[in-house]
Design an enzyme around this catalytic site. Structure first.
Site, PDB file in Angstrom:
ATOM      1  N   LEU A 136      -6.965 -13.379  -2.734  1.00  0.00           N
ATOM      2  CA  LEU A 136      -6.865 -11.989  -2.317  1.00  0.00           C
ATOM      3  C   LEU A 136      -5.434 -11.597  -1.997  1.00  0.00           C
ATOM      4  CD1 LEU A 136      -9.945 -12.545  -2.119  1.00  0.00           C
ATOM      5  CD2 LEU A 136      -9.983 -11.030  -0.136  1.00  0.00           C
TER       6      LEU A 136
ATOM      7  N   GLY B   8     -13.058 -14.202   7.836  1.00  0.00           N
ATOM      8  CA  GLY B   8     -12.720 -12.913   8.424  1.00  0.00           C
ATOM      9  C   GLY B   8     -13.315 -11.749   7.662  1.00  0.00           C
TER      10      GLY B   8
ATOM     11  N   LYS C 286     -10.228  -5.475  10.861  1.00  0.00           N
ATOM     12  CA  LYS C 286     -11.337  -4.977  10.048  1.00  0.00           C
ATOM     13  C   LYS C 286     -12.670  -5.018  10.793  1.00  0.00           C
ATOM     14  CE  LYS C 286      -9.274  -5.965   5.553  1.00  0.00           C
ATOM     15  NZ  LYS C 286      -9.464  -6.567   4.219  1.00  0.00           N
TER      16      LYS C 286
ATOM     17  N   THR D  77      -6.288  -3.390   7.889  1.00  0.00           N
ATOM     18  CA  THR D  77      -6.113  -4.755   7.402  1.00  0.00           C
ATOM     19  C   THR D  77      -6.080  -5.722   8.573  1.00  0.00           C
ATOM     20  OG1 THR D  77      -4.856  -6.121   5.843  1.00  0.00           O
ATOM     21  CG2 THR D  77      -3.567  -4.713   7.344  1.00  0.00           C
TER      22      THR D  77
ATOM     23  N   ARG E  98     -18.149 -21.757  12.173  1.00  0.00           N
ATOM     24  CA  ARG E  98     -18.154 -20.546  11.349  1.00  0.00           C
ATOM     25  C   ARG E  98     -18.280 -20.820   9.860  1.00  0.00           C
ATOM     26  NH1 ARG E  98     -13.700 -16.272  12.908  1.00  0.00           N
ATOM     27  NH2 ARG E  98     -15.219 -14.976  11.811  1.00  0.00           N
TER      28      ARG E  98
ATOM     29  N   GLY F  88      -4.469 -10.878  -5.933  1.00  0.00           N
ATOM     30  CA  GLY F  88      -5.157  -9.749  -5.321  1.00  0.00           C
ATOM     31  C   GLY F  88      -4.714  -8.374  -5.787  1.00  0.00           C
TER      32      GLY F  88
ATOM     33  N   GLY G  83     -12.100 -18.973   4.327  1.00  0.00           N
ATOM     34  CA  GLY G  83     -11.923 -17.903   5.294  1.00  0.00           C
ATOM     35  C   GLY G  83     -13.249 -17.310   5.711  1.00  0.00           C
TER      36      GLY G  83
ATOM     37  N   TYR H  45      -1.634 -10.792  -2.765  1.00  0.00           N
ATOM     38  CA  TYR H  45      -0.933 -10.293  -3.949  1.00  0.00           C
ATOM     39  C   TYR H  45       0.585 -10.353  -3.798  1.00  0.00           C
ATOM     40  CZ  TYR H  45      -0.758  -6.122  -0.995  1.00  0.00           C
ATOM     41  OH  TYR H  45      -0.574  -5.270   0.067  1.00  0.00           O
TER      42      TYR H  45
ATOM     43  N   SER I 246       0.808  -1.214   0.000  1.00  0.00           N
ATOM     44  CA  SER I 246       0.000   0.000   0.000  1.00  0.00           C
ATOM     45  C   SER I 246       0.844   1.269   0.000  1.00  0.00           C
ATOM     46  CB  SER I 246      -0.943   0.001   1.214  1.00  0.00           C
ATOM     47  OG  SER I 246      -1.886  -1.038   1.105  1.00  0.00           O
TER      48      SER I 246
ATOM     49  N   ASP J 185     -13.155  -2.889   0.127  1.00  0.00           N
ATOM     50  CA  ASP J 185     -12.830  -4.235  -0.335  1.00  0.00           C
ATOM     51  C   ASP J 185     -13.868  -4.723  -1.337  1.00  0.00           C
ATOM     52  OD1 ASP J 185     -10.457  -4.702   0.998  1.00  0.00           O
ATOM     53  OD2 ASP J 185     -11.393  -5.708   2.705  1.00  0.00           O
TER      54      ASP J 185
END
Length: 247
Positions: A204, A127, A65, A61, A153, A227, A125, A206, A16, A101
Site C-alpha cells: 500500500l 490497522g 482512520k 490517514t 491481533r 500503492g 498489519g 507508494y 495527495s 480505501d
C-alpha cells in the site's frame, strides 16, 4: 474558495496534495485547494474545523482512520462494516465518514492478480488500511491470515512466520507504513527467501515507488504492485463523495 485536505500525524511522504493540485489544473477546476493538516492528536480536529469553515471535506490517514470515528455524525454502511474511515464529507457542521480505501484495494488487486485467485493471502498489519484489505478479500471470498506485532491481533506474529507459511500464501500484502519515506530501509520481517515467481506482492506504500518489501519480491521473480493505483482510485472516489455522489 472550497477547501479540502488530509489529516494525519506525519504527512511528509504524502502525494495527495500534489495529486489534487494536478487534477485541478488538468480538469480546469477553479476555486479549490487541497492542503495537508498534520495533527499531533485527533483531539485537535475540532479546532481545525472551527478555524477552517471553508473546509468541505478531508481524507484521513495513519493513525486516525479509526480514532476519527467518535467525531463523526454518521458513517456510510461500507465504512461501518470495515470499521475505519479515510474520507469525510462536511455539510455545515455535519461530518459523514466514508471508506474509499476499499475501492483502491479492489482496483489494485484487479491489476495485480489479472484474474488469478490465490488460495491463501497474508495481510501484514491490522490497522485501518489493513481492515479495508481484509474487507475486500472477504468480499471476494479469498481466504487470508493476518500478521501483527501483537499476538492478540493477528493469526501470526512476524517471529512466528515460517518459510512454509509464506510459500503457501501466493498473495502477500503490506498494509503497514513500513518502508515509507524517509524510512525506506524498513520492511515487514518476513522470510523473503520463501517467495517465488508464483507470488504476488501488493504494498500500500507508494513513496518510494519500489519499497524494500517489493524489491525483495521482484528479486525472486514475484509480480509486484505499489500503492499508486490505490492512491488514485481512492482519491477519485473521495472527490465524487465531496461533490455529491457518495455512490
Amino acid at each position: 474558495m472550497r477547501r479540502f485536505g488530509l489529516i494525519g500525524r506525519t504527512l511528509g511522504h504524502s502525494a495527495s496534495a500534489r495529486y489534487f493540485a494536478e487534477k485541478f489544473r488538468r480538469e480546469g477546476i477553479a476555486g479549490c485547494r487541497y492542503d495537508l493538516f498534520e495533527l499531533a492528536a485527533i483531539e485537535e480536529l475540532p479546532r481545525l474545523l472551527e478555524r477552517l469553515p471553508e473546509l468541505c471535506g478531508f481524507n484521513v490517514t495513519i493513525p486516525y482512520k479509526q480514532a476519527v470515528l467518535p467525531y463523526l455524525d454518521a458513517v456510510s454502511p461500507e465504512a461501518a462494516r470495515i470499521g475505519a474511515v479515510n474520507c469525510v464529507r462536511r455539510d455545515g457542521t455535519r461530518l459523514t465518514g466514508y471508506n474509499t480505501d476499499a475501492e483502491g484495494v479492489r482496483a489494485s488487486l484487479d491489476g495485480l492478480l489479472r484474474g488469478e485467485r490465490p488460495a491463501r493471502t497474508l495481510v501484514c498489519g491490522t490497522g485501518g488500511a489493513a481492515q479495508a484489505v481484509r474487507y475486500v478479500l472477504e468480499e471476494r471470498g479469498m481466504a487470508y491470515d493476518t500478521v501483527s506485532r501483537d499476538p492478540a491481533r493477528g493469526r501470526y506474529t512476524y517471529a512466528a512466520l515460517t518459510e512454509g507459511t509464506v510459500a503457501a500464501a501466493r498473495l502477500v500484502v503490506n498494509a503497514t507504513p513500513l518502508g515509507t519515506a524517509p524510512r525506506t530501509d524498513e520492511s515487514p520481517l518476513l522470510p523473503y527467501d520463501a517467495l517465488t515467481a508464483e507470488h504476488r506482492l501488493f504494498d500500500l506504500v507508494y513513496n518510494p515507488p519500489l519499497t524494500r518489501f517489493l524489491e525483495q519480491g521482484a528479486r525472486r521473480g514475484a509480480r509486484i504492485l505499489n500503492g499508486e493505483v490505490m492512491l488514485h482510485a481512492q482519491a477519485e472516489a473521495a472527490w465524487r463523495i465531496w461533490n455529491g455522489d457518495p455512490e
